[in-house]
Design a protein around this motif. Structure first.
Motif, PDB file in Angstrom:
ATOM      1  N   ALA A  10     -16.831 -15.721  30.793  1.00  0.00           N
ATOM      2  CA  ALA A  10     -17.153 -14.674  31.767  1.00  0.00           C
ATOM      3  C   ALA A  10     -16.964 -13.290  31.147  1.00  0.00           C
ATOM      4  O   ALA A  10     -17.809 -12.402  31.309  1.00  0.00           O
ATOM      5  CB  ALA A  10     -16.275 -14.830  33.005  1.00  0.00           C
ATOM      6  N   LYS A  11     -15.874 -13.106  30.434  1.00  0.00           N
ATOM      7  CA  LYS A  11     -15.605 -11.817  29.810  1.00  0.00           C
ATOM      8  C   LYS A  11     -16.631 -11.531  28.716  1.00  0.00           C
ATOM      9  O   LYS A  11     -17.103 -10.400  28.568  1.00  0.00           O
ATOM     10  CB  LYS A  11     -14.186 -11.794  29.239  1.00  0.00           C
ATOM     11  N   ALA A  12     -17.004 -12.561  27.968  1.00  0.00           N
ATOM     12  CA  ALA A  12     -17.981 -12.398  26.886  1.00  0.00           C
ATOM     13  C   ALA A  12     -19.338 -11.962  27.409  1.00  0.00           C
ATOM     14  O   ALA A  12     -20.079 -11.276  26.717  1.00  0.00           O
ATOM     15  CB  ALA A  12     -18.116 -13.701  26.096  1.00  0.00           C
ATOM     16  N   THR A  13     -19.665 -12.353  28.625  1.00  0.00           N
ATOM     17  CA  THR A  13     -20.964 -11.990  29.194  1.00  0.00           C
ATOM     18  C   THR A  13     -20.893 -10.725  30.047  1.00  0.00           C
ATOM     19  O   THR A  13     -21.857 -10.387  30.727  1.00  0.00           O
ATOM     20  CB  THR A  13     -21.544 -13.154  30.019  1.00  0.00           C
ATOM     21  N   GLY A  14     -19.744 -10.034  30.005  1.00  0.00           N
ATOM     22  CA  GLY A  14     -19.641  -8.727  30.639  1.00  0.00           C
ATOM     23  C   GLY A  14     -19.119  -8.703  32.058  1.00  0.00           C
ATOM     24  O   GLY A  14     -19.207  -7.679  32.734  1.00  0.00           O
TER      25      GLY A  14
ATOM     26  N   ILE B 193     -13.918 -11.790  37.791  1.00  0.00           N
ATOM     27  CA  ILE B 193     -13.388 -13.042  37.224  1.00  0.00           C
ATOM     28  C   ILE B 193     -12.255 -13.566  38.099  1.00  0.00           C
ATOM     29  O   ILE B 193     -12.205 -14.753  38.427  1.00  0.00           O
ATOM     30  CB  ILE B 193     -12.906 -12.830  35.769  1.00  0.00           C
ATOM     31  N   ALA B 194     -11.345 -12.681  38.478  1.00  0.00           N
ATOM     32  CA  ALA B 194     -10.224 -13.090  39.331  1.00  0.00           C
ATOM     33  C   ALA B 194     -10.731 -13.639  40.654  1.00  0.00           C
ATOM     34  O   ALA B 194     -10.249 -14.678  41.127  1.00  0.00           O
ATOM     35  CB  ALA B 194      -9.288 -11.903  39.569  1.00  0.00           C
ATOM     36  N   LEU B 195     -11.703 -12.975  41.235  1.00  0.00           N
ATOM     37  CA  LEU B 195     -12.282 -13.429  42.501  1.00  0.00           C
ATOM     38  C   LEU B 195     -12.909 -14.811  42.329  1.00  0.00           C
ATOM     39  O   LEU B 195     -12.721 -15.700  43.169  1.00  0.00           O
ATOM     40  CB  LEU B 195     -13.337 -12.421  42.987  1.00  0.00           C
ATOM     41  N   GLY B 196     -13.624 -14.999  41.230  1.00  0.00           N
ATOM     42  CA  GLY B 196     -14.258 -16.291  40.963  1.00  0.00           C
ATOM     43  C   GLY B 196     -13.252 -17.421  40.785  1.00  0.00           C
ATOM     44  O   GLY B 196     -13.523 -18.562  41.145  1.00  0.00           O
TER      45      GLY B 196
ATOM     46  N   ASP C  20      -8.826 -10.307  26.109  1.00  0.00           N
ATOM     47  CA  ASP C  20      -8.871  -9.427  24.938  1.00  0.00           C
ATOM     48  C   ASP C  20      -9.765  -9.975  23.831  1.00  0.00           C
ATOM     49  O   ASP C  20     -10.567  -9.254  23.255  1.00  0.00           O
ATOM     50  CB  ASP C  20      -7.465  -9.202  24.374  1.00  0.00           C
ATOM     51  N   ALA C  21      -9.597 -11.236  23.500  1.00  0.00           N
ATOM     52  CA  ALA C  21     -10.298 -11.808  22.339  1.00  0.00           C
ATOM     53  C   ALA C  21     -11.388 -12.801  22.713  1.00  0.00           C
ATOM     54  O   ALA C  21     -12.108 -13.268  21.841  1.00  0.00           O
ATOM     55  CB  ALA C  21      -9.284 -12.496  21.424  1.00  0.00           C
ATOM     56  N   GLY C  22     -11.517 -13.121  23.977  1.00  0.00           N
ATOM     57  CA  GLY C  22     -12.492 -14.121  24.404  1.00  0.00           C
ATOM     58  C   GLY C  22     -13.909 -13.771  24.005  1.00  0.00           C
ATOM     59  O   GLY C  22     -14.654 -14.615  23.500  1.00  0.00           O
ATOM     60  N   ALA C  23     -14.295 -12.523  24.206  1.00  0.00           N
ATOM     61  CA  ALA C  23     -15.660 -12.112  23.867  1.00  0.00           C
ATOM     62  C   ALA C  23     -15.900 -12.223  22.371  1.00  0.00           C
ATOM     63  O   ALA C  23     -16.946 -12.698  21.942  1.00  0.00           O
ATOM     64  CB  ALA C  23     -15.903 -10.681  24.351  1.00  0.00           C
TER      65      ALA C  23
END
Length: 129
Positions: free
Chosen positions: A19-23, A29-32, A49-52
């Motif tokens: 999710a973070k990688a796709t912006g 994200i928290a809501l999801g 931090d590093a996921g993307a």
């Protein structure tokens, strides 16, 4: 009775990284995931931090593999990425390079030294600025 402490699963960690990688925003994200933003930040800091970056490495590796196997669209995408990287590296090299200033001439040094030489002397009030 107190609520049990949140324990993130491996699947949730992957979802957060994707999710973070796709912006996606942290709030979305928290809501999801059905958790608070604070819980997300506390338990998924590494993925946020590093996921993307980690996902980008995997996607670039897959793209490179496709290019190496002859996929023309992948070849074009890889070439474009390489050109961008080369241009960015050249720009950084240019920006980071120390600039050499030309040495000051004798007349310029004398003019700079003369500017304000009257300050602090009996001449300071007599000379025009």
């Amino acid at each position: 009775m107190a609520r049990p402490a949140f324990k993130p699963t491996k699947a949730q960690r992957g979802e957060v990284a994707r999710a973070k990688a796709t912006g996606m925003s942290d709030d979305a994200i928290a809501l999801g995931l059905g958790i608070s933003r604070g819980t997300l930040l506390k338990h998924f800091a590494l993925e946020l931090d590093a996921g993307a970056a980690k996902r980008q490495i995997k996607v670039r590796a897959a793209l490179m593999a496709q290019a190496e196997s002859g996929n023309v669209a992948a070849c074009k995408a890889v070439i474009a990425m390489m050109e961008t990287a080369s241009a960015e590296a050249a720009f950084r090299k240019q920006v980071d390079a120390p600039t050499k200033s030309e040495p000051m001439g004798k007349k310029e040094a004398a003019r700079i030294a003369a500017d304000g030489a009257e300050n602090g002397t009996e001449w300071s009030g007599l000379l025009p600025n």
